[in-house]
Design a protein around this motif. Sequence first.
Motif, PDB file in Angstrom:
ATOM      1  N   LEU A   1       1.370   1.708  -8.534  1.00  0.00           N
ATOM      2  CA  LEU A   1       2.487   0.969  -9.132  1.00  0.00           C
ATOM      3  C   LEU A   1       2.726  -0.323  -8.357  1.00  0.00           C
ATOM      4  O   LEU A   1       2.862  -1.398  -8.945  1.00  0.00           O
ATOM      5  CB  LEU A   1       3.757   1.822  -9.092  1.00  0.00           C
ATOM      6  CG  LEU A   1       3.796   2.993 -10.064  1.00  0.00           C
ATOM      7  CD1 LEU A   1       5.030   3.837  -9.819  1.00  0.00           C
ATOM      8  CD2 LEU A   1       3.778   2.494 -11.488  1.00  0.00           C
ATOM      9  N   GLN A   2       2.776  -0.205  -7.011  1.00  0.00           N
ATOM     10  CA  GLN A   2       3.027  -1.381  -6.188  1.00  0.00           C
ATOM     11  C   GLN A   2       1.899  -2.394  -6.341  1.00  0.00           C
ATOM     12  O   GLN A   2       2.132  -3.596  -6.405  1.00  0.00           O
ATOM     13  CB  GLN A   2       3.160  -0.970  -4.713  1.00  0.00           C
ATOM     14  CG  GLN A   2       4.451  -0.249  -4.401  1.00  0.00           C
ATOM     15  CD  GLN A   2       5.650  -1.149  -4.519  1.00  0.00           C
ATOM     16  OE1 GLN A   2       6.296  -1.195  -5.546  1.00  0.00           O
ATOM     17  NE2 GLN A   2       5.958  -1.896  -3.473  1.00  0.00           N
TER      18      GLN A   2
ATOM     19  N   SER B   1      -2.643   6.407  -4.172  1.00  0.00           N
ATOM     20  CA  SER B   1      -1.564   7.288  -4.624  1.00  0.00           C
ATOM     21  C   SER B   1      -0.836   6.605  -5.775  1.00  0.00           C
ATOM     22  O   SER B   1      -0.954   5.394  -5.949  1.00  0.00           O
ATOM     23  CB  SER B   1      -0.596   7.551  -3.480  1.00  0.00           C
ATOM     24  OG  SER B   1       0.156   6.393  -3.228  1.00  0.00           O
ATOM     25  N   PRO B   2      -0.078   7.366  -6.567  1.00  0.00           N
ATOM     26  CA  PRO B   2       0.605   6.759  -7.720  1.00  0.00           C
ATOM     27  C   PRO B   2       1.515   5.610  -7.328  1.00  0.00           C
ATOM     28  O   PRO B   2       1.486   4.550  -7.963  1.00  0.00           O
ATOM     29  CB  PRO B   2       1.419   7.918  -8.282  1.00  0.00           C
ATOM     30  CG  PRO B   2       0.721   9.129  -7.831  1.00  0.00           C
ATOM     31  CD  PRO B   2       0.112   8.814  -6.519  1.00  0.00           C
TER      32      PRO B   2
ATOM     33  N   THR C   1      -6.851  -0.277  -1.609  1.00  0.00           N
ATOM     34  CA  THR C   1      -6.087   0.946  -1.349  1.00  0.00           C
ATOM     35  C   THR C   1      -5.589   0.994   0.087  1.00  0.00           C
ATOM     36  O   THR C   1      -6.051   0.266   0.954  1.00  0.00           O
ATOM     37  CB  THR C   1      -6.930   2.206  -1.603  1.00  0.00           C
ATOM     38  OG1 THR C   1      -7.920   2.269  -0.578  1.00  0.00           O
ATOM     39  CG2 THR C   1      -7.591   2.167  -2.953  1.00  0.00           C
ATOM     40  N   HIS C   2      -4.683   1.919   0.271  1.00  0.00           N
ATOM     41  CA  HIS C   2      -4.099   2.206   1.569  1.00  0.00           C
ATOM     42  C   HIS C   2      -5.175   2.561   2.592  1.00  0.00           C
ATOM     43  O   HIS C   2      -5.195   2.049   3.711  1.00  0.00           O
ATOM     44  CB  HIS C   2      -3.115   3.369   1.331  1.00  0.00           C
ATOM     45  CG  HIS C   2      -2.623   4.012   2.556  1.00  0.00           C
ATOM     46  ND1 HIS C   2      -2.803   5.338   2.811  1.00  0.00           N
ATOM     47  CD2 HIS C   2      -1.940   3.511   3.596  1.00  0.00           C
ATOM     48  CE1 HIS C   2      -2.245   5.639   3.967  1.00  0.00           C
ATOM     49  NE2 HIS C   2      -1.714   4.547   4.473  1.00  0.00           N
ATOM     50  N   VAL C   3      -6.093   3.413   2.170  1.00  0.00           N
ATOM     51  CA  VAL C   3      -7.175   3.831   3.072  1.00  0.00           C
ATOM     52  C   VAL C   3      -8.024   2.629   3.464  1.00  0.00           C
ATOM     53  O   VAL C   3      -8.362   2.439   4.639  1.00  0.00           O
ATOM     54  CB  VAL C   3      -8.043   4.906   2.380  1.00  0.00           C
ATOM     55  CG1 VAL C   3      -9.239   5.250   3.241  1.00  0.00           C
ATOM     56  CG2 VAL C   3      -7.225   6.148   2.091  1.00  0.00           C
TER      57      VAL C   3
ATOM     58  N   TYR D   1       0.836  -1.200   0.000  1.00  0.00           N
ATOM     59  CA  TYR D   1       0.000   0.000   0.000  1.00  0.00           C
ATOM     60  C   TYR D   1       0.869   1.247   0.000  1.00  0.00           C
ATOM     61  O   TYR D   1       0.841   2.069   0.915  1.00  0.00           O
ATOM     62  CB  TYR D   1      -0.977  -0.025   1.176  1.00  0.00           C
ATOM     63  CG  TYR D   1      -1.944  -1.181   1.055  1.00  0.00           C
ATOM     64  CD1 TYR D   1      -2.982  -1.136   0.119  1.00  0.00           C
ATOM     65  CD2 TYR D   1      -1.805  -2.327   1.810  1.00  0.00           C
ATOM     66  CE1 TYR D   1      -3.843  -2.199  -0.036  1.00  0.00           C
ATOM     67  CE2 TYR D   1      -2.680  -3.392   1.668  1.00  0.00           C
ATOM     68  CZ  TYR D   1      -3.691  -3.320   0.734  1.00  0.00           C
ATOM     69  OH  TYR D   1      -4.549  -4.370   0.567  1.00  0.00           O
ATOM     70  N   GLY D   2       1.685   1.366  -1.017  1.00  0.00           N
ATOM     71  CA  GLY D   2       2.443   2.585  -1.231  1.00  0.00           C
ATOM     72  C   GLY D   2       3.556   2.811  -0.224  1.00  0.00           C
ATOM     73  O   GLY D   2       3.894   3.944   0.069  1.00  0.00           O
TER      74      GLY D   2
END
Lengths: 893, 104
Positions: A522-523, A517-518, A433-435, A111-112
């Motif tokens: 990518l990850q 996030s970008p 996502t991270h969130v 997650y980024g």
Amino acid sequence: MVTLNTLAAFALAYVGLLFGVAFVAERAARRGRGRWLRAPLVYTLSLSIYCTAWTFYGAVGSAVRTGFEYLTIYLGPSLVMIGWWWVLRKLVLVGRSQRITSVADLISSRYGKSNLLGVGVTILALVGTTPYIALQLQSVTLSVGVFAHPGEAREAGDATALYVAMGLALFTVIFGTRNLDANERHHGVVMAIAVESVVKLTALLAVGVFVTWGVMGGIGGTLERIDASELGQVRMDGGRWVGLTLLSGMALLCLPRMFQVMVVENDSDAQLRVASWAFPLYLMLMSLFIVPIAVAGLELLPAGANPDLFVLTVPLSQGQDALAVLSFLGGFSSATSMVIVAAIAVSTMVSNHIVMPLWLRTRGPGASVSGDVRDVVMLSRRLSIIGVLLLGYLYYRTSGGGAALATIGLVSFVGISQVLPAMLGGLFWRGATHVGALAGLTVGFVLWLYTLFLPSFGEGVILPRAVFDAGLFGLGWLRPHALFGLEGLDPLMHALMWSIALNAVTFFAASLVSFPSPLERLQGAQFVSIELTPGPTRSWSGGPAEVEDLMIMTQRILGAGEAQALFAAEARRQGLEGNLPDPSPDFLETLERKLSGSVGAATAHAMVGQIVGGMSVSVEDLMAVADETAQMMEYSARLEAQSKELARTAAQLRSANDKLTRLSVQKDAFLSQISHELRTPMTSIRAFSEILRDGEGLSAEAASKYASIIHDEALRLTRLLDDLLDLSVLENGQVSLNVRSGLLSELLDRAIASARSDEDGQALRILRDPAAERVWISTDLDRLAQVFINLVSNARKYCDAPVPELRIRVGQAGGRLTVDFIDNGSGIAAEARDVIFEKFARVSDREAGGAGLGLAISRQIVTRLGGEISYLADEAGAAFRIELPLDIAMAAR
Amino acid sequence: MSDTGGPRRTRPPLFLERRSYRRRRLIDAARLLPVLGLMLWLVPLLWGIGGRTVSASGAGIYIFAIWVLLILAAAVFAITLGRSAGSAREVDPETRAEEERPPW
């Protein structure tokens, strides 16, 4: 009877053996003779830390209490291992290619490279693992207590726990932090726990075999006595059967220690392939004799004996001291191997996600180039190991080693399983996502704390009794064991269901509504399609990174030798002289990945970011890339349009050029024509004037003839020049029209008379229609007459009929007056028709004395008069039509 | 986008050579094995329904027999896959083309 001292001696010897094994393995690996250390069998055996002392001793106790339910703890992991193609293979691939160091690192990296998530998972793992370590200490203490005489048990227990904790800390610090790169294999540790797993399996099998064949009289007798015992009737709690199977399967993937041996220490697919069947086999053997031992314990030991210790007490009661000591060593092995690996796993997380980021922050900007990170990482990891073990010991002391601790195993499973939604979502769903991960983890963690972990200490210990009865803040639907009013559930299943379900739902929903996030995207792409793109993520866009700074930082993390080798290799790869490569995005990526093996993905990313100056990819970068693409497309569309226009212009230019060439040819032709026309009369004039000048004996008659020739030629020249002048004036539009009114018939009369003035020889018959000719016209009558004269004289000159005649036809149509001159000759050849109106165009070879300007002049005149002259192709002979606007004619009336 | 991240690959081939095909079917079987195991291990849920009881020895033999069979099957799959991994190119089950057909 084995005394405590004997036992201690055995234990110490055993520990000495483990140190020796670990030491030899490390040495072998260092000398490059460690192929056997990577054998799939060693890997499989190392996985067996899944079977802790809790399962070694506790399985029998569980079998006594709930029958076959103890099996669920082994069935779940067996299914997950057998189904390695579903999840494990991918997990291991990701772990290898991304140099993942722990569960927290996996989640954070996916997650980024978010450190917040890393911290979250670390705390979860710490909270889940600490009681588990305490549980291991308790089991060792209890097992020691079995051998102790009444009275010295308590005292011996406390001392045992402390000594065991200290010994384990020592072992783990020595062998668990040998490599700085946490992603590298800990050969010593792995080998030691492989040996330990052999010991514990042997011990349990030995006890089982003794019970089955030594006590119960073989397989048949054992089965009979099982059926005759308290366990003879299957008591199956369906919900717990399914729930615990799932739970243990999930825990296998999420437990920090399992992740450590399964993913971090993994080298190859072959290891996993063998483990896929060998590990279930190990689990099966571990659980094979549990029920016979339980039945034997129930039969042989007095009622009230602790079933959790049957594995020890049954051999002891039969006087098998050696077997009992072996069994003790088995339990000891189970406990120590679990604690060692758990301590390594959790300390890596604590060090990489909590200590290192804090240390970096306290050092402020530029920290990465001042201070020796290498030592700091090592120190922080060692302190973390000691800290984790200390926490475990303190937990054991404060909890008092009561029954509360015995239930902590499954409680811990549920807690650590909260990572699963974020983990699986991250591996298989690019939309995670991270969130979403943070929200899901938080919800799961809070629910687990509230419904399972805190209540597990007992009513009134941490949560007040009122909360259990009436719910939090007196809200009935918030009772920890009856959330949302759903009563009557087994507390464990209740907590498992609510925490995992709401965790997954929150994770999913928050992922859907948030935007990654970008770097995260990518990850995500990397993780989800790991099999397609084993290459690194391009998260560095390159920049003015100071390669010396990078070098210094890397030296301080990896050590001078390794860092210099890394940089030199990269410089060679880039084809540069010297040892400093260009900080290309590729190199930054490699470097970050290398560092992340030591300090974790998030920290490595932050450290490289500090030096490179935040050149990490941003939304703006991605948008710029998208913009560039759009601009390129627009540009190419514009180019295409321009090239089309160019092609059009080129075609126009080509046709203009053709026209110019034609005009130039025409001009040349005109010039040569005109000089020819001028020279012919000039030649004869000069010749005859010379004769006149030089001819003394010339008769008067001859002289007069010559003079008249000269005169004729001069006239012809004049006429030609007049014509040329006329044409030039007409073409330049400088002529002024002298408009007068007159009758067409009169004009024709005049023209015919004029044309016939010099008539000789055969007369041209002219057919006219006097009625039609009575038309008044208002125009430049003289000019029109000139045209008529030209046409009539042409007919006279060129009509090749035996009896030449010219018909003049006058008509009115469509507001226009037409005057046709049609002769009865052979007409003009079709191919010559379009040139007859050009200058000097003469169609016939007959010498007719004209300069070929007549029709050209006629056309100019008619055009000036607003009309048009054309050749009529459908008549028998040569036919010309003059069309004039009729209003000119009518206006005159 | 991540599609910009990785270069777009050419489409996976429509047909596979026989060995790769076998290997993929083997992977399918390996994937199905835990599902089968789970189903068989859910049978104990049906025990004790309607007041009838199952003896512990019978139940134990049933559960362990399944265990042994699963382990054997998994071992066969893993060893066969391990052999073919050496000879055949490591195939990727995730990108398996949906249009894949048996090579008749």
